[in-house]
Motif scaffolding. Structure first.
Motif, PDB file in Angstrom:
ATOM      1  N   PRO A   1      -2.837  13.052 -11.796  1.00 43.17           N
ATOM      2  CA  PRO A   1      -3.355  12.201 -10.724  1.00 43.17           C
ATOM      3  C   PRO A   1      -4.101  10.993 -11.297  1.00 43.17           C
ATOM      4  O   PRO A   1      -4.744  11.090 -12.346  1.00 43.17           O
ATOM      5  CB  PRO A   1      -4.297  13.110  -9.951  1.00 43.17           C
ATOM      6  N   VAL A   2      -3.957   9.856 -10.606  1.00 49.57           N
ATOM      7  CA  VAL A   2      -4.612   8.625 -11.046  1.00 49.57           C
ATOM      8  C   VAL A   2      -5.411   8.045  -9.894  1.00 49.57           C
ATOM      9  O   VAL A   2      -5.063   8.210  -8.728  1.00 49.57           O
ATOM     10  CB  VAL A   2      -3.593   7.568 -11.548  1.00 49.57           C
TER      11      VAL A   2
ATOM     12  N   LYS B   1       0.834  -1.204   0.000  1.00 51.26           N
ATOM     13  CA  LYS B   1       0.000   0.000   0.000  1.00 51.26           C
ATOM     14  C   LYS B   1       0.872   1.259   0.000  1.00 51.26           C
ATOM     15  O   LYS B   1       0.600   2.211  -0.728  1.00 51.26           O
ATOM     16  CB  LYS B   1      -0.947   0.013   1.197  1.00 51.26           C
ATOM     17  N   THR B   2       1.942   1.245   0.790  1.00 49.02           N
ATOM     18  CA  THR B   2       2.847   2.391   0.831  1.00 49.02           C
ATOM     19  C   THR B   2       3.513   2.604  -0.528  1.00 49.02           C
ATOM     20  O   THR B   2       3.646   3.737  -0.991  1.00 49.02           O
ATOM     21  CB  THR B   2       3.913   2.202   1.930  1.00 49.02           C
ATOM     22  N   ASP B   3       3.939   1.503  -1.177  1.00 54.15           N
ATOM     23  CA  ASP B   3       4.512   1.598  -2.527  1.00 54.15           C
ATOM     24  C   ASP B   3       3.515   2.253  -3.482  1.00 54.15           C
ATOM     25  O   ASP B   3       3.857   3.159  -4.246  1.00 54.15           O
ATOM     26  CB  ASP B   3       4.876   0.214  -3.071  1.00 54.15           C
ATOM     27  N   LEU B   4       2.263   1.779  -3.441  1.00 57.04           N
ATOM     28  CA  LEU B   4       1.234   2.304  -4.346  1.00 57.04           C
ATOM     29  C   LEU B   4       0.906   3.766  -4.039  1.00 57.04           C
ATOM     30  O   LEU B   4       0.723   4.575  -4.964  1.00 57.04           O
ATOM     31  CB  LEU B   4      -0.019   1.440  -4.278  1.00 57.04           C
ATOM     32  N   ASP B   5       0.852   4.110  -2.760  1.00 57.27           N
ATOM     33  CA  ASP B   5       0.590   5.505  -2.382  1.00 57.27           C
ATOM     34  C   ASP B   5       1.702   6.423  -2.886  1.00 57.27           C
ATOM     35  O   ASP B   5       1.446   7.535  -3.351  1.00 57.27           O
ATOM     36  CB  ASP B   5       0.457   5.640  -0.864  1.00 57.27           C
TER      37      ASP B   5
ATOM     38  N   ILE C   1       3.699  10.428  -6.966  1.00 60.26           N
ATOM     39  CA  ILE C   1       4.574  10.806  -8.083  1.00 60.26           C
ATOM     40  C   ILE C   1       3.741  11.290  -9.259  1.00 60.26           C
ATOM     41  O   ILE C   1       4.023  12.323  -9.859  1.00 60.26           O
ATOM     42  CB  ILE C   1       5.479   9.625  -8.490  1.00 60.26           C
ATOM     43  N   PHE C   2       2.684  10.539  -9.584  1.00 59.35           N
ATOM     44  CA  PHE C   2       1.811  10.946 -10.689  1.00 59.35           C
ATOM     45  C   PHE C   2       1.129  12.277 -10.385  1.00 59.35           C
ATOM     46  O   PHE C   2       1.052  13.154 -11.247  1.00 59.35           O
ATOM     47  CB  PHE C   2       0.775   9.862 -10.995  1.00 59.35           C
ATOM     48  N   ALA C   3       0.634  12.443  -9.169  1.00 61.40           N
ATOM     49  CA  ALA C   3      -0.035  13.691  -8.789  1.00 61.40           C
ATOM     50  C   ALA C   3       0.936  14.872  -8.862  1.00 61.40           C
ATOM     51  O   ALA C   3       0.581  15.944  -9.362  1.00 61.40           O
ATOM     52  CB  ALA C   3      -0.630  13.567  -7.391  1.00 61.40           C
ATOM     53  N   ASP C   4       2.168  14.671  -8.381  1.00 58.03           N
ATOM     54  CA  ASP C   4       3.173  15.737  -8.434  1.00 58.03           C
ATOM     55  C   ASP C   4       3.523  16.120  -9.870  1.00 58.03           C
ATOM     56  O   ASP C   4       3.917  17.254 -10.136  1.00 58.03           O
ATOM     57  CB  ASP C   4       4.449  15.317  -7.705  1.00 58.03           C
TER      58      ASP C   4
ATOM     59  N   LEU D   1      -7.845   2.456  -8.755  1.00 56.29           N
ATOM     60  CA  LEU D   1      -8.169   1.420  -9.737  1.00 56.29           C
ATOM     61  C   LEU D   1      -7.238   1.515 -10.948  1.00 56.29           C
ATOM     62  O   LEU D   1      -6.679   0.506 -11.390  1.00 56.29           O
ATOM     63  CB  LEU D   1      -9.633   1.546 -10.184  1.00 56.29           C
ATOM     64  N   ARG D   2      -7.054   2.715 -11.463  1.00 58.63           N
ATOM     65  CA  ARG D   2      -6.163   2.888 -12.620  1.00 58.63           C
ATOM     66  C   ARG D   2      -4.721   2.540 -12.268  1.00 58.63           C
ATOM     67  O   ARG D   2      -3.974   2.011 -13.088  1.00 58.63           O
ATOM     68  CB  ARG D   2      -6.252   4.309 -13.153  1.00 58.63           C
ATOM     69  N   LEU D   3      -4.339   2.822 -11.039  1.00 58.59           N
ATOM     70  CA  LEU D   3      -2.982   2.536 -10.587  1.00 58.59           C
ATOM     71  C   LEU D   3      -2.645   1.058 -10.762  1.00 58.59           C
ATOM     72  O   LEU D   3      -1.524   0.702 -11.098  1.00 58.59           O
ATOM     73  CB  LEU D   3      -2.836   2.945  -9.116  1.00 58.59           C
TER      74      LEU D   3
END
Length: 172
Positions: free
Chosen positions: A24-25, A8-12, A17-20, A28-30
């Motif tokens: 943003p994703v 979960k931490t990896d995914l967060d 990174i995408f949001a920065d 589900l898309r992640l």
């Protein structure tokens, strides 16, 4: 920390990174973005390798990762939370590699052994596409390694390393 908390931490961190980057994703898309499956399979293989009777299962996860994601990550390689494989194709990481928190790895990266010695990676790293980190080197915290750089010597904290062989430049 438990396996699913680490995942979960990896995914967060990947979402951050995408949001920065202004893209943003959703969660589900992640799960369908390139690299997420490789990340999860590595975490599963590493967790299984820690238990002697699950070692064969670890090797199965590693093989599935190689087949479906084109990457080979040793089951005993160790990374703290926040590991992100952006594009896993061509990534090769030796089983003896030790990594800190928040490490982003692009495609074609090799982090390998030389004469029985493997790299130790600090926290908050970006490793660009095609970069190589070989042998008994220590990479400091807050380091960016440029695309196709070849790191064969230690890198200090707070630098960007470019070239063949890679030379550190202080981040300004």
């Amino acid at each position: 920390m438990k396996l699913f908390d680490i995942i979960k931490t990896d995914l967060d961190y990947k979402k951050k990174i995408f949001a920065d980057d202004g893209a943003p994703v959703s969660t589900l898309r992640l799960f369908v973005i390139d690299g997420t499956g490789a990340n999860i399979l590595f975490r599963l293989s590493h967790a299984c390798a820690a238990t002697k009777w699950l070692k064969p299962v670890a090797l199965i996860f590693q093989t599935v990762n190689r087949w479906f994601n084109g990457c080979v990550i040793g089951v005993n390689a160790s990374f703290d939370q926040g590991l992100v494989l952006m594009h896993p194709v061509g990534v090769v990481i030796n089983s003896k590699v030790r990594g800190g928190k928040n490490i982003v790895i692009e495609s074609g990266v090799v982090i390998g052994d030389e004469k029985g010695q493997s790299p130790v990676l600090g926290n908050n790293l970006f490793i660009g596409a095609g970069a190589k980190i070989i042998g008994n080197v220590t990479i400091g915290d807050n380091v960016k390694i440029g695309a196709n750089a070849v790191v064969v010597k230690d890198l200090p904290d707070n630098c960007t390393a470019l070239g063949i062989p890679a030379k550190p430049r202080e981040i300004s």
